[in-house]
Design a protein around this motif. Structure first.
Motif, mmCIF file in Angstrom:
data_model
loop_
_atom_site.group_PDB
_atom_site.id
_atom_site.type_symbol
_atom_site.label_atom_id
_atom_site.label_comp_id
_atom_site.label_asym_id
_atom_site.label_seq_id
_atom_site.Cartn_x
_atom_site.Cartn_y
_atom_site.Cartn_z
ATOM 1 N N VAL A 1 5.408 -5.357 13.903
ATOM 2 C CA VAL A 1 6.967 -4.892 13.740
ATOM 3 C C VAL A 1 7.715 -4.553 14.745
ATOM 4 O O VAL A 1 8.498 -3.875 14.826
ATOM 5 C CB VAL A 1 6.980 -3.848 12.648
ATOM 6 N N ALA A 2 7.208 -5.418 15.862
ATOM 7 C CA ALA A 2 7.861 -5.066 17.284
ATOM 8 C C ALA A 2 9.531 -5.208 17.137
ATOM 9 O O ALA A 2 10.104 -4.406 17.853
ATOM 10 C CB ALA A 2 7.244 -6.280 18.532
ATOM 11 N N TYR A 3 9.909 -5.969 16.172
ATOM 12 C CA TYR A 3 11.395 -6.197 16.182
ATOM 13 C C TYR A 3 12.110 -5.072 15.636
ATOM 14 O O TYR A 3 13.343 -5.011 15.811
ATOM 15 C CB TYR A 3 11.680 -7.443 15.102
ATOM 16 N N ALA A 4 11.327 -3.990 14.980
ATOM 17 C CA ALA A 4 12.080 -2.693 14.665
ATOM 18 C C ALA A 4 12.434 -1.720 15.572
ATOM 19 O O ALA A 4 12.710 -0.608 15.121
ATOM 20 C CB ALA A 4 11.000 -2.456 13.504
ATOM 21 N N GLU A 5 12.462 -2.197 16.839
ATOM 22 C CA GLU A 5 12.986 -1.122 17.824
ATOM 23 C C GLU A 5 12.021 0.129 17.679
ATOM 24 O O GLU A 5 10.875 0.126 17.751
ATOM 25 C CB GLU A 5 14.176 -0.907 17.598
ATOM 26 N N GLU A 6 12.742 1.238 17.747
ATOM 27 C CA GLU A 6 12.149 2.642 17.773
ATOM 28 C C GLU A 6 11.325 2.809 16.499
ATOM 29 O O GLU A 6 10.339 3.444 16.575
ATOM 30 C CB GLU A 6 13.153 3.730 17.945
ATOM 31 N N ILE B 1 -9.798 -0.204 -0.896
ATOM 32 C CA ILE B 1 -8.530 -0.434 -0.207
ATOM 33 C C ILE B 1 -8.857 0.162 1.328
ATOM 34 O O ILE B 1 -9.193 1.594 1.101
ATOM 35 C CB ILE B 1 -7.289 0.200 -0.613
ATOM 36 N N THR B 2 -9.183 -0.219 2.356
ATOM 37 C CA THR B 2 -9.348 0.297 3.588
ATOM 38 C C THR B 2 -8.516 0.468 4.387
ATOM 39 O O THR B 2 -8.505 0.901 5.598
ATOM 40 C CB THR B 2 -10.521 -0.503 4.305
ATOM 41 N N GLU B 3 -7.298 -0.499 4.515
ATOM 42 C CA GLU B 3 -6.105 -0.317 5.559
ATOM 43 C C GLU B 3 -4.815 -0.313 4.886
ATOM 44 O O GLU B 3 -4.572 -1.285 4.009
ATOM 45 C CB GLU B 3 -6.283 -1.461 6.440
ATOM 46 N N VAL B 4 -3.891 0.388 5.106
ATOM 47 C CA VAL B 4 -2.517 0.220 4.704
ATOM 48 C C VAL B 4 -1.501 0.685 5.557
ATOM 49 O O VAL B 4 -1.811 1.155 6.632
ATOM 50 C CB VAL B 4 -2.148 1.100 3.568
ATOM 51 N N GLU B 5 -0.210 0.246 4.992
ATOM 52 C CA GLU B 5 0.833 0.657 6.018
ATOM 53 C C GLU B 5 2.116 0.954 5.227
ATOM 54 O O GLU B 5 2.110 0.574 4.011
ATOM 55 C CB GLU B 5 1.451 -0.397 6.618
ATOM 56 N N ALA B 6 2.678 2.046 5.722
ATOM 57 C CA ALA B 6 3.915 2.385 4.852
ATOM 58 C C ALA B 6 5.244 2.033 5.221
ATOM 59 O O ALA B 6 5.529 1.810 6.430
ATOM 60 C CB ALA B 6 4.025 4.098 4.793
ATOM 61 N N TYR B 7 6.146 1.517 4.230
ATOM 62 C CA TYR B 7 7.579 1.196 4.765
ATOM 63 C C TYR B 7 8.509 2.012 4.008
ATOM 64 O O TYR B 7 8.357 1.959 2.583
ATOM 65 C CB TYR B 7 7.598 -0.193 4.485
ATOM 66 N N LYS C 1 13.699 0.393 10.106
ATOM 67 C CA LYS C 1 13.864 -0.714 10.519
ATOM 68 C C LYS C 1 12.932 -2.151 10.166
ATOM 69 O O LYS C 1 13.230 -3.153 10.094
ATOM 70 C CB LYS C 1 14.362 -1.093 12.047
ATOM 71 N N ALA C 2 11.703 -1.537 10.048
ATOM 72 C CA ALA C 2 10.511 -2.481 9.734
ATOM 73 C C ALA C 2 10.529 -2.990 8.277
ATOM 74 O O ALA C 2 10.042 -3.891 8.257
ATOM 75 C CB ALA C 2 9.193 -1.963 10.100
ATOM 76 N N CYS C 3 11.257 -2.204 7.577
ATOM 77 C CA CYS C 3 11.169 -2.482 6.163
ATOM 78 C C CYS C 3 12.141 -3.697 5.754
ATOM 79 O O CYS C 3 13.225 -3.587 6.367
ATOM 80 C CB CYS C 3 11.542 -1.162 5.145
ATOM 81 N N HIS C 4 11.736 -4.251 4.862
ATOM 82 C CA HIS C 4 12.892 -5.570 4.551
ATOM 83 C C HIS C 4 14.039 -4.868 3.901
ATOM 84 O O HIS C 4 14.777 -5.659 3.876
ATOM 85 C CB HIS C 4 11.859 -6.535 3.577
ATOM 86 N N ALA C 5 14.084 -3.846 3.183
ATOM 87 C CA ALA C 5 14.920 -3.269 2.437
ATOM 88 C C ALA C 5 15.929 -2.362 3.243
ATOM 89 O O ALA C 5 16.315 -1.353 2.640
ATOM 90 C CB ALA C 5 14.664 -2.880 1.117
#
Length: 198
Positions: free
Chosen positions: A174-179, A38-44, A50-54
């Motif tokens: 994730v530009a739609y997630a505002e701040e 694993i070389t690249e990850v993102e946390a949600y 707001k970027a998280c689906h849940a």
DNA sequence: GCGACGATTATCT
DNA sequence: GATAATCGTCGCA
């Protein structure tokens, strides 16, 4: 050695994301072992992200597995084409997850190459969330909710990297997630060529 | 029931 | 750099 279930129950999804760098993601889809570092990850995060689906407690058939106890796979279809693989973390009813965005191939190169229909092996084989899922044979219909303690998808432990080996940035797409789009929750291994984007 | 759109990527120019 | 591909989900009626 397979990561213990306790690992996935930690409450800080950002720390889990960073700790996952350097570990090995393995699958045995179709009976063939394919794996990669694993070389690249993102946390949600299920809370305040707001970027998280849940986000905002949104609980549907699609997001349900994120509310399960950590240690399961959240796979979903993006743009109708790409299967994106996430690791569900934290305790039951807390919807945190880590998106795996890129891996460095280790086992099953030929199989991955075949699945990706590539003539040459280059970084497009497994660098990118949709690409790595296809290379490992991960599909949302088949692997949504899969137990990471099972023998079809799991993660092999490895020493945690030091801060100097990790690069931090904002998350991709994730530009739609505002701040929340500004959260520095993307992490990748410094100087590694298997990264989706700089 | 219907319509808009996305945690992306391959293939153009 | 721009854009098409392609379908399940979500939100609203």
């Amino acid at each position: 050695m397979k990561l213990k279930s306790d690992f996935y129950l930690q409450s800080n999804v950002v720390l889990i994301a960073k700790a996952l760098l350097g570990k090995t993601l393995c699958t045995t889809v179709d009976g063939v072992l394919t794996s990669g570092k694993i070389t690249e990850v993102e946390a949600y995060s299920g809370t305040n992200d707001k970027a998280c689906h849940a986000n905002n407690g949104l609980r549907t058939k699609r997001t349900e597995v994120m509310y399960a106890q950590g240690g399961k796979a959240y796979v979903y279809l993006c743009y109708g084409i790409h299967h994106l693989f996430n690791v569900v973390t934290n305790v039951h009813d807390t919807a945190d997850a880590v998106l795996v965005r890129a891996i460095e191939p280790i086992d099953g190169l030929e199989t991955m190459q075949k699945r990706r229909r590539k003539i040459e092996i280059n970084k497009t084989l497994t660098a990118g969330p949709g690409a790595l899922s296809q290379a490992l044979g991960i599909q949302y219909q088949q692997h949504y909710g899969a137990d990471l303690q099972g023998d079809e998808i799991w993660i092999e432990d490895a020493p945690v990297l030091t801060e100097s080996e990790i690069v931090t940035s904002t998350r991709i797409g994730v530009a739609y997630a505002e701040e929340d789009a500004l959260k520095p929750w993307r992490f990748y291994i410094k100087d590694n060529k298997w990264i989706s984007k700089k």
